[in-house]
Design a protein around this motif. Sequence first.
Motif, PDB file in Angstrom:
ATOM      1  N   THR B 294      -2.846 -10.789   0.321  1.00 25.23           N
ATOM      2  CA  THR B 294      -2.724 -11.733   1.440  1.00 25.23           C
ATOM      3  C   THR B 294      -3.045 -11.140   2.806  1.00 25.23           C
ATOM      4  O   THR B 294      -3.428 -11.860   3.721  1.00 25.23           O
ATOM      5  CB  THR B 294      -1.275 -12.261   1.528  1.00 25.23           C
ATOM      6  N   GLY B 295      -2.827  -9.834   2.975  1.00 23.50           N
ATOM      7  CA  GLY B 295      -3.002  -9.230   4.288  1.00 23.50           C
ATOM      8  C   GLY B 295      -1.825  -9.498   5.221  1.00 23.50           C
ATOM      9  O   GLY B 295      -1.879  -9.143   6.396  1.00 23.50           O
ATOM     10  N   PHE B 296      -0.771 -10.116   4.731  1.00 22.96           N
ATOM     11  CA  PHE B 296       0.373 -10.454   5.578  1.00 22.96           C
ATOM     12  C   PHE B 296       1.297  -9.249   5.770  1.00 22.96           C
ATOM     13  O   PHE B 296       1.187  -8.242   5.081  1.00 22.96           O
ATOM     14  CB  PHE B 296       1.198 -11.586   4.936  1.00 22.96           C
ATOM     15  N   GLY B 297       2.247  -9.401   6.699  1.00 26.03           N
ATOM     16  CA  GLY B 297       3.314  -8.436   6.830  1.00 26.03           C
ATOM     17  C   GLY B 297       4.357  -8.711   5.752  1.00 26.03           C
ATOM     18  O   GLY B 297       4.517  -9.858   5.330  1.00 26.03           O
ATOM     19  N   TYR B 298       5.055  -7.652   5.300  1.00 19.06           N
ATOM     20  CA  TYR B 298       6.085  -7.827   4.261  1.00 19.06           C
ATOM     21  C   TYR B 298       7.406  -7.279   4.749  1.00 19.06           C
ATOM     22  O   TYR B 298       7.450  -6.360   5.577  1.00 19.06           O
ATOM     23  CB  TYR B 298       5.637  -7.177   2.947  1.00 19.06           C
ATOM     24  N   SER B 299       8.491  -7.860   4.216  1.00 24.18           N
ATOM     25  CA  SER B 299       9.816  -7.659   4.787  1.00 24.18           C
ATOM     26  C   SER B 299      10.374  -6.247   4.603  1.00 24.18           C
ATOM     27  O   SER B 299      11.218  -5.817   5.369  1.00 24.18           O
ATOM     28  CB  SER B 299      10.779  -8.682   4.177  1.00 24.18           C
ATOM     29  N   ASN B 300       9.924  -5.509   3.598  1.00 20.92           N
ATOM     30  CA  ASN B 300      10.439  -4.162   3.344  1.00 20.92           C
ATOM     31  C   ASN B 300       9.502  -3.143   3.994  1.00 20.92           C
ATOM     32  O   ASN B 300       8.381  -2.949   3.525  1.00 20.92           O
ATOM     33  CB  ASN B 300      10.517  -3.930   1.832  1.00 20.92           C
ATOM     34  N   PRO B 301       9.948  -2.466   5.076  1.00 20.85           N
ATOM     35  CA  PRO B 301       9.025  -1.564   5.782  1.00 20.85           C
ATOM     36  C   PRO B 301       8.566  -0.405   4.892  1.00 20.85           C
ATOM     37  O   PRO B 301       7.549   0.229   5.179  1.00 20.85           O
ATOM     38  CB  PRO B 301       9.842  -1.074   6.979  1.00 20.85           C
ATOM     39  N   GLY B 302       9.295  -0.128   3.810  1.00 19.42           N
ATOM     40  CA  GLY B 302       8.893   0.924   2.889  1.00 19.42           C
ATOM     41  C   GLY B 302       7.546   0.670   2.238  1.00 19.42           C
ATOM     42  O   GLY B 302       6.912   1.599   1.724  1.00 19.42           O
ATOM     43  N   MET B 303       7.088  -0.616   2.306  1.00 20.75           N
ATOM     44  CA  MET B 303       5.814  -0.932   1.657  1.00 20.75           C
ATOM     45  C   MET B 303       4.643  -0.221   2.326  1.00 20.75           C
ATOM     46  O   MET B 303       3.619   0.040   1.697  1.00 20.75           O
ATOM     47  CB  MET B 303       5.576  -2.445   1.613  1.00 20.75           C
ATOM     48  N   LEU B 304       4.780   0.149   3.611  1.00 25.64           N
ATOM     49  CA  LEU B 304       3.683   0.814   4.310  1.00 25.64           C
ATOM     50  C   LEU B 304       3.295   2.129   3.642  1.00 25.64           C
ATOM     51  O   LEU B 304       2.122   2.492   3.608  1.00 25.64           O
ATOM     52  CB  LEU B 304       4.052   1.059   5.777  1.00 25.64           C
ATOM     53  N   ASP B 305       4.308   2.850   3.108  1.00 22.29           N
ATOM     54  CA  ASP B 305       4.031   4.143   2.479  1.00 22.29           C
ATOM     55  C   ASP B 305       3.256   4.008   1.183  1.00 22.29           C
ATOM     56  O   ASP B 305       2.736   4.984   0.658  1.00 22.29           O
ATOM     57  CB  ASP B 305       5.349   4.883   2.214  1.00 22.29           C
ATOM     58  N   LYS B 306       3.218   2.788   0.626  1.00 22.56           N
ATOM     59  CA  LYS B 306       2.515   2.595  -0.646  1.00 22.56           C
ATOM     60  C   LYS B 306       1.064   2.139  -0.410  1.00 22.56           C
ATOM     61  O   LYS B 306       0.348   1.862  -1.351  1.00 22.56           O
ATOM     62  CB  LYS B 306       3.232   1.529  -1.500  1.00 22.56           C
TER      63      LYS B 306
END
Lengths: 301, 353
Positions: B294-306
């Motif tokens: 989707t390219g959207f932002g996601y609620s768990n900031p930990g997702m950036l590291d993945k």
Amino acid sequence: MSAEALAPIPDVRREARNAERRRLLLWLGPPAAWFAVFMLLPHLSLLYVSLGHMDYVDFVPGFSAANYVKIFTVEPYLGVTFKSFNNGLMTAVLASLIAYPLALWMAFGVSSARARALVSVLVILPWLASYMVKAYAWKTILGTQGVVNSLLVSAGVVAEPLETLMYSRFAVILTLTYIFTPFCVISIYAQLERIPPSLIEAARNLGATDLEILRRIVLPISIPGVFAGAVIVFSLAFSDFITSTLVGGPSDLMISSIMINLFGVSMDRPLASAIGFLMLALAAVLLVTMQWVEKRVQVRF
Amino acid sequence: MSDRVLAAILAALFLPLCALPTAANAAGRLNILTWEGYADASFVKPFTDKTGCTVKATYVGSGDEFVAKLVGGGAIFDLASPQSDITRRLVDAGAVEAVDLGRVPNAAKLSAVFQRPAWLEKDGKTWGVPYTFGVVRIIVDADKVPNPPQSLEVLWSDKYKGKVSMWDDLETVYTAARLAGVKDVYNMTDAELAKAKELLLRQKPMVKKYWFTAGELDTLLANREVWVANAWETNLVNAWRAGRNIVEIVPKEGRGAWTDSWMIARGAGKNPCVYQWLDYTATPEAQAAGHKVTGFGYSNPGMLDKLDPQTRGYLKRLQMDDPAILTRVNWWQTVKRRNLYLETWNQVKAAAN
């Protein structure tokens, strides 16, 4: 004696009549059921919903004309409806004007049956492409980086790309006309094809010129085909919203877009239904008018 | 054709229509009502492999479908993912049930702003788990618009006549209201709404196109047909990937933001797959996979590291993991008078340019 011998006959006859009735019911049942379930019932429910109103998330049934009053008194509903009606009419007229010469050429200008079949296929072929793809194609043609502007700039006709080609009412009508013209071609061609060559030959033998034949024989006979095609194109263009969304400018709002928003954004089903009913009424008025005109100008042979 | 043959054909045609929809809330399967991309095979398959729960997604075309299909729609769906201006409607209508956050361990790891947010709270209970979000960005083409002001004024400047594109959405009404200085843009008075309308009408000559899909705005920017716009994060990321010098301005009047949450249809909480899905979709892994779609932002900031380093860089530049930024944006709330907002918006669009 004789009466007894004759007695079974009415029974047989009644039996046969009943069988006939059952058969008729079987044949007429499905179309009648179809009409009731898919035409009558939906329109009645449309009318029913249009007379109620929404209370937050709940539909409240009622018998109020408030939604209809709103359409006529609060902008933008009536204005946009008429603008869409206009767009539909303009598209129907333009498509008919473009389709007529083509259909005429297909019916009288193409001599071999095979060539005629080929032209018919070419007319219908764009229909196999998706509607969205065709609307998008006009973006690449009319856009500031598009085919038309590139040609105009490189030919030195204009210094800067024309901004008005794209995202304008012009683009909307052009795209709608392009997409729907095949309907008119097929409809007019089907009517022209029915004109027997002997009729044209007879006219020519009596000294009529080509123009006279066109004006006094071909044109009057083809009127039902022209009207049929125009009505189909009008209905499709009147209720269209995709084309105006894709290639229209900031002011090219169609009534169907408003209806979709009433459902999709504000959940005002009753008002959307009232607009739907108004659109049906407008289309019905147009159909009746055209039928009336057709009866007066049509020529039978 | 004999009558019997005809009858048989008719029966064959119509009987399948009578087949009943499969029972909802069946063990081992989930019926999800959601946006396209929110139940993508790339992260649904690992979920099914892990839990044994199969997922059947039904996609909506607009937010109201959540209301239409969940309110009085029978127990067909287990989960839905409405946006923050609709969540309260579903709660008020009794279409959803409260979430037992104790059964969603990963929910504790979501950004601070998504811990019991206002749009999911009622009667001391929490009614959903935040999933995606986006801040509506005001963007300018820095090659054409040097030194833009950090204000919404840039969208109204007649220097950019015919070079502005606005989102065809109520968000644009909110944006005008913010410029007009309205305090609560989701709860405007008639006078405030009239002020917003006046501004939108004044803006119209600047507008080339009200964009309908983010892809459409991508094209307008790529062709340099538009220099100034309100946009989604994907528009900026796509422009950056293409090497374009498009920058974001942070208007002093504030920015709007939307967010979608998973909500449990009333009575579906007893389906064990429901809580497994809520917890799974709150993990960094599932959210990173979702972002790729989707390219959207996601609620768990930990997702950036993945994410891959380049994408992570873009999202960091957009401050998608900055709790302070996310607390300051103006999150979409329920608009009670949504029909009036829409009417105003339609009046603006219908007005002659």
